[in-house]
Scaffold this motif. Structure first.
Motif, PDB file in Angstrom:
ATOM      1  N   UNK A   1       5.408  -1.315  12.428  1.00 51.16           N
ATOM      2  CA  UNK A   1       6.823  -1.316  12.779  1.00 51.16           C
ATOM      3  C   UNK A   1       7.478   0.029  12.474  1.00 51.16           C
ATOM      4  N   UNK A   2       6.887   0.749  11.526  1.00 53.24           N
ATOM      5  CA  UNK A   2       7.388   2.076  11.175  1.00 53.24           C
ATOM      6  C   UNK A   2       6.699   3.183  11.971  1.00 53.24           C
ATOM      7  N   UNK A   3       5.888   2.806  12.955  1.00 54.04           N
ATOM      8  CA  UNK A   3       5.194   3.779  13.773  1.00 54.04           C
ATOM      9  C   UNK A   3       3.980   4.391  13.097  1.00 54.04           C
ATOM     10  N   UNK A   4       3.404   3.649  12.126  1.00 47.38           N
ATOM     11  CA  UNK A   4       2.264   4.177  11.392  1.00 47.38           C
ATOM     12  C   UNK A   4       1.145   3.141  11.378  1.00 47.38           C
ATOM     13  N   UNK A   5      -0.042   3.593  11.046  1.00 51.75           N
ATOM     14  CA  UNK A   5      -1.193   2.691  11.030  1.00 51.75           C
ATOM     15  C   UNK A   5      -1.932   2.822   9.709  1.00 51.75           C
ATOM     16  N   UNK A   6      -2.329   1.681   9.148  1.00 51.17           N
ATOM     17  CA  UNK A   6      -3.148   1.696   7.950  1.00 51.17           C
ATOM     18  C   UNK A   6      -4.612   1.767   8.356  1.00 51.17           C
ATOM     19  N   UNK A   7      -5.288   2.749   7.824  1.00 54.33           N
ATOM     20  CA  UNK A   7      -6.718   2.908   8.070  1.00 54.33           C
ATOM     21  C   UNK A   7      -7.476   1.707   7.494  1.00 54.33           C
ATOM     22  N   UNK A   8      -8.704   1.539   7.921  1.00 56.15           N
ATOM     23  CA  UNK A   8      -9.509   0.420   7.439  1.00 56.15           C
ATOM     24  C   UNK A   8      -9.858   0.553   5.959  1.00 56.15           C
ATOM     25  N   UNK A   9      -9.947   1.787   5.466  1.00 53.26           N
ATOM     26  CA  UNK A   9     -10.430   2.022   4.105  1.00 53.26           C
ATOM     27  C   UNK A   9      -9.366   1.657   3.073  1.00 53.26           C
ATOM     28  N   UNK A  10      -9.748   0.814   2.106  1.00 51.78           N
ATOM     29  CA  UNK A  10      -8.844   0.398   1.036  1.00 51.78           C
ATOM     30  C   UNK A  10      -9.442   0.811  -0.307  1.00 51.78           C
ATOM     31  N   UNK A  11      -8.657   1.532  -1.077  1.00 50.31           N
ATOM     32  CA  UNK A  11      -9.025   1.920  -2.430  1.00 50.31           C
ATOM     33  C   UNK A  11      -8.286   0.981  -3.383  1.00 50.31           C
ATOM     34  N   UNK A  12      -9.018   0.301  -4.238  1.00 49.88           N
ATOM     35  CA  UNK A  12      -8.413  -0.708  -5.111  1.00 49.88           C
ATOM     36  C   UNK A  12      -8.390  -0.217  -6.551  1.00 49.88           C
ATOM     37  N   UNK A  13      -7.267  -0.439  -7.213  1.00 51.17           N
ATOM     38  CA  UNK A  13      -7.148  -0.144  -8.630  1.00 51.17           C
ATOM     39  C   UNK A  13      -6.195  -1.156  -9.238  1.00 51.17           C
ATOM     40  N   UNK A  14      -6.106  -1.149 -10.540  1.00 50.12           N
ATOM     41  CA  UNK A  14      -5.204  -2.064 -11.219  1.00 50.12           C
ATOM     42  C   UNK A  14      -5.360  -1.909 -12.714  1.00 50.12           C
ATOM     43  N   UNK A  15      -4.354  -2.330 -13.427  1.00 51.63           N
ATOM     44  CA  UNK A  15      -4.303  -2.170 -14.878  1.00 51.63           C
ATOM     45  C   UNK A  15      -4.260  -3.526 -15.562  1.00 51.63           C
ATOM     46  N   UNK A  16      -5.091  -3.705 -16.603  1.00 47.91           N
ATOM     47  CA  UNK A  16      -5.058  -4.908 -17.427  1.00 47.91           C
ATOM     48  C   UNK A  16      -5.360  -6.139 -16.564  1.00 47.91           C
ATOM     49  N   UNK A  17      -4.434  -7.070 -16.430  1.00 49.12           N
ATOM     50  CA  UNK A  17      -4.653  -8.183 -15.511  1.00 49.12           C
ATOM     51  C   UNK A  17      -5.016  -7.672 -14.126  1.00 49.12           C
ATOM     52  N   UNK A  18      -4.357  -6.608 -13.700  1.00 49.17           N
ATOM     53  CA  UNK A  18      -4.601  -6.058 -12.377  1.00 49.17           C
ATOM     54  C   UNK A  18      -5.966  -5.436 -12.211  1.00 49.17           C
ATOM     55  N   UNK A  19      -6.653  -5.118 -13.319  1.00 54.17           N
ATOM     56  CA  UNK A  19      -8.013  -4.603 -13.213  1.00 54.17           C
ATOM     57  C   UNK A  19      -8.940  -5.672 -12.640  1.00 54.17           C
ATOM     58  N   UNK A  20      -8.786  -6.908 -13.123  1.00 54.73           N
ATOM     59  CA  UNK A  20      -9.567  -8.020 -12.563  1.00 54.73           C
ATOM     60  C   UNK A  20      -9.170  -8.285 -11.122  1.00 54.73           C
ATOM     61  N   UNK A  21      -7.876  -8.199 -10.833  1.00 60.77           N
ATOM     62  CA  UNK A  21      -7.410  -8.409  -9.460  1.00 60.77           C
ATOM     63  C   UNK A  21      -8.005  -7.364  -8.520  1.00 60.77           C
ATOM     64  N   UNK A  22      -8.103  -6.117  -8.982  1.00 64.00           N
ATOM     65  CA  UNK A  22      -8.673  -5.057  -8.147  1.00 64.00           C
ATOM     66  C   UNK A  22     -10.141  -5.309  -7.853  1.00 64.00           C
ATOM     67  N   UNK A  23     -10.891  -5.720  -8.867  1.00 67.79           N
ATOM     68  CA  UNK A  23     -12.295  -6.038  -8.659  1.00 67.79           C
ATOM     69  C   UNK A  23     -12.461  -7.227  -7.728  1.00 67.79           C
ATOM     70  N   UNK A  24     -11.605  -8.242  -7.881  1.00 66.73           N
ATOM     71  CA  UNK A  24     -11.661  -9.394  -6.986  1.00 66.73           C
ATOM     72  C   UNK A  24     -11.387  -9.014  -5.547  1.00 66.73           C
ATOM     73  N   UNK A  25     -10.403  -8.134  -5.339  1.00 63.57           N
ATOM     74  CA  UNK A  25     -10.084  -7.692  -3.983  1.00 63.57           C
ATOM     75  C   UNK A  25     -11.232  -6.878  -3.402  1.00 63.57           C
ATOM     76  N   UNK A  26     -11.779  -5.940  -4.176  1.00 66.78           N
ATOM     77  CA  UNK A  26     -12.885  -5.125  -3.682  1.00 66.78           C
ATOM     78  C   UNK A  26     -14.085  -5.994  -3.324  1.00 66.78           C
ATOM     79  N   UNK A  27     -14.367  -6.982  -4.155  1.00 69.26           N
ATOM     80  CA  UNK A  27     -15.480  -7.902  -3.882  1.00 69.26           C
ATOM     81  C   UNK A  27     -15.248  -8.647  -2.569  1.00 69.26           C
TER      82      UNK A  27
END
Length: 398
Positions: free
Chosen positions: A177-203
């Motif tokens: 909608x903003x005239x931009x496109x998200x590439x297929x590649x996703x880099x995941x990171x997160x801190x503390x609770x979010x560290x597990x969330x990042x690993x879950x997303x990458x998996x």
């Protein structure tokens, strides 16, 4: 004001909005419901000022940033349709195609202490950093936080994963909608609770959970990856700050009982006068209200049966803990992985990172210690790790 558990304890111890076009709300996961403009940091200097005001390193900044709150369709922890919210940050530059970083925030106990509903730089600083470096940054609030309904299912990796993945899908629609496109590649990171969330997303992305997005790399920071044999036993030792041990234990038992029914009655596991303490962990009570209600140590908090439940889990509780710990045990990454940590972490003890290193075979990155950030090594590890993760993702993206 910083609202993480340890920051609230530290304190106790010593925008204009513009509604944007939205797609119709349906039960489809990842469907964008609404988008609201939050802040514009018009120049790199504006981003620098915001980050340095809270001790974040602006060394990777290159662009100004615009931030938005997205509300989107997802599923709750039982698989029923619901909505969730999250922060999206886009660089102010001329690039039409952007690679994406998904960043999972650390533990929050109050609904509005989430990236899309807070001005706390500790919560929004990661998204600002990645976006200013040229990425599209997405930061899920998770279920029940931000403006999502219901209580938050704390440390429920499956729903953290679906909330993170569905925000990516909604962000892709919003970016278009903003005239931009998200590439297929996703880099995941997160801190503390979010560290597990990042690993879950990458998996999930590596396994093909989405037809468009795929995992590029994952860089968790100071996670509790081994609840069963590292984190829970440490709660009963001086290695974890005693008041934090009481807080995290109550949050864990309250959230897991709500979702998995792990004890018949709070009085079975919580000692008087703390039987009603779990009710405060429903997302509607700010930390300043909860902290004074906590016992000074975990031994004051629990009955003998409660202590036995934690140290010798069985049945549904054991299965739920195995799900949490699975982010480092039940997959073999085919993407680059680095585990960032600070030695002497008094919340997510270092045995967690050692466990994940041993099971995933991923290298660890010791970022040193910053105790000036709120007086806690754990929070300081996010501040120290963030520029290193950003540079690593940038190098991988060249």
């Amino acid at each position: 004001m910083r609202r993480t558990l340890s920051s609230i304890i530290a304190g106790a111890l010593i925008a204009s909005s513009l509604a944007l076009a939205a797609t119709p709300a349906t039960a489809a996961t990842g469907r964008l419901v609404s988008a609201t403009a939050l802040h514009t940091y018009a120049t790199r200097a504006d981003v620098d000022a915001a980050l340095t005001a809270d001790q974040f390193d602006p060394g990777t900044d290159r662009y100004g940033v615009r931030t938005y709150r997205l509300i989107y369709r997802t599923t709750d922890a039982t698989g029923r349709p619901t909505t969730a919210s999250g922060l999206v940050a886009l660089p102010i530059n001329n690039r039409k195609t952007l690679r994406t970083v998904s960043f999972g925030h650390g533990t929050s106990i109050y609904k509005l202490d989430a990236p899309s509903t807070s001005d706390d730089v500790f919560l929004i600083g990661p998204a600002l950093t990645f976006a200013s470096a040229g990425f599209a940054a997405v930061a899920p609030d998770y279920l029940g936080l931000g403006v999502g309904p219901g209580p938050h299912p704390w440390m429920d990796v499956p729903s953290e994963t679906t909330a993170s993945l569905d925000l990516l899908r909604a962000a892709r629609v919003f970016a278009a909608q903003q005239g931009r496109q998200l590439d297929r590649e996703v880099y995941a990171s997160g801190f503390s609770q979010g560290a597990s969330a990042a690993l879950g997303l990458a998996r999930a992305l590596q396994s093909g959970a989405d037809p468009w997005f795929r995992a590029a790399a994952v860089a968790p920071i100071s996670g509790a990856y081994d609840f069963r044999t590292a984190e829970i036993p440490a709660l009963f030792t001086p290695e974890v700050h005693p008041l934090l041990a009481s807080a995290y234990t109550t949050y864990l038992l309250a959230a897991f009982d709500r979702l998995h029914d792990i004890y018949p009655d709070p009085a079975d596991v919580f000692a008087p006068p703390y039987v009603n303490l779990p009710a405060l962990f429903d997302g509607t009570h700010p930390g300043q209200e909860i902290i004074p209600a906590l016992p000074p140590t975990i031994d004051d908090l629990l009955t003998p049966a409660g202590k036995a439940l934690l140290l010798h889990p069985t049945g549904r509780f054991a299965a739920a803990l195995a799900e949490v710990d699975s982010v480092c045990t039940d997959w073999t990454p085919r993407i680059p992985v680095r585990l960032y940590y600070s030695p002497g972490d008094e919340e997510a003890v270092n045995a967690n990172t050692a466990h994940c290193h041993a099971t995933l075979g991923a290298p660890t990155v010791n970022v040193g210690v910053n105790t000036t950030y709120n007086g806690f090594i754990h929070e300081g590890s996010e501040v120290l790790s963030l520029p290193r993760v950003t540079r690593w993702f940038t190098d991988l993206n060249r």
